[in-house]
Design an enzyme around this catalytic site. Structure first.
Site, PDB file in Angstrom:
ATOM      1  N   CYS A   1       0.853  -1.183   0.000  1.00 46.74           N
ATOM      2  CA  CYS A   1       0.000   0.000   0.000  1.00 46.74           C
ATOM      3  C   CYS A   1       0.889   1.234   0.000  1.00 46.74           C
ATOM      4  O   CYS A   1       2.046   1.177   0.399  1.00 46.74           O
ATOM      5  CB  CYS A   1      -0.941   0.021   1.194  1.00 46.74           C
TER       6      CYS A   1
ATOM      7  N   GLU B   1      -7.473   8.771   4.701  1.00 42.75           N
ATOM      8  CA  GLU B   1      -7.239   8.464   3.302  1.00 42.75           C
ATOM      9  C   GLU B   1      -8.517   8.147   2.547  1.00 42.75           C
ATOM     10  O   GLU B   1      -9.455   7.575   3.107  1.00 42.75           O
ATOM     11  CB  GLU B   1      -6.297   7.250   3.174  1.00 42.75           C
TER      12      GLU B   1
END
Length: 175
Positions: free
Chosen positions: A69, A118
């Site tokens: 990620c 996020e």
């Protein structure tokens, strides 16, 4: 070397600008991210390639999470960024395509007084075989984790996983 930037967005994904990565994480500014989860089909069912983050990572060190990620750079697509990070984190260079299956907004207060806020895109690929050569600065361990065992571990010991991973797994399972 230039400081790493993250792309600031609104909850709908419209780009608002950029900010230095650590500053964005100290302030909790909403920014664009992605989570890649590679999987394979086995006779026993689906298994996911998981990584345990290196202890030296700027947050969530030692926790288990999806294959890789990160944050896309301004000039790259999410898929390009995912493929770049598969190589940089896991040494995987044979995945040529990722499918963007979902996105979600989350906010989590993490260790080191950092805030992860996020708009996270979930990128997946089904693979048959791979060479995995993790970067020790990024990854302390990795494994193929059978789906039922992983679901049970997330339910019983969620503290061993990153804040975003349960949502990533749910989206991949629903796909």
């Amino acid at each position: 070397m230039a400081q790493e930037q993250v792309v600031l967005v609104d909850p709908q994904g419209r780009v608002l600008g950029a900010r230095e990565k650590m500053q964005a994480h100290r302030e909790g500014a909403l920014h664009l991210a992605f989570s890649v989860l590679l999987y394979r089909e086995t006779p026993q069912g689906r298994a996911y390639l998981m990584q345990q983050r290196a202890l030296g990572k700027y947050h969530s060190g030692g926790l288990w999470t999806n294959t890789c990620c990160s944050h896309p750079r301004r000039e790259e697509t999410l898929a390009q960024a995912g493929i770049r990070r598969l190589s940089e984190e896991m040494g995987i260079t044979t995945v040529a395509q990722l499918e963007d299956i979902a996105r979600f907004v989350y906010r989590a207060e993490l260790d080191n007084q950092l805030i992860e806020h996020e708009l996270d895109h979930v990128l997946v690929a089904c693979v048959s075989s791979l060479a995995v050569v993790p970067n020790p600065d990024e990854v302390m361990a990795h494994r193929w984790w059978p789906e039922q065992e992983l679901v049970q571990a997330v339910a019983e010991t969620p503290e061993q996983f990153t804040a975003w991973f349960p949502q990533v797994l749910a989206y991949v399972q629903a796909h």
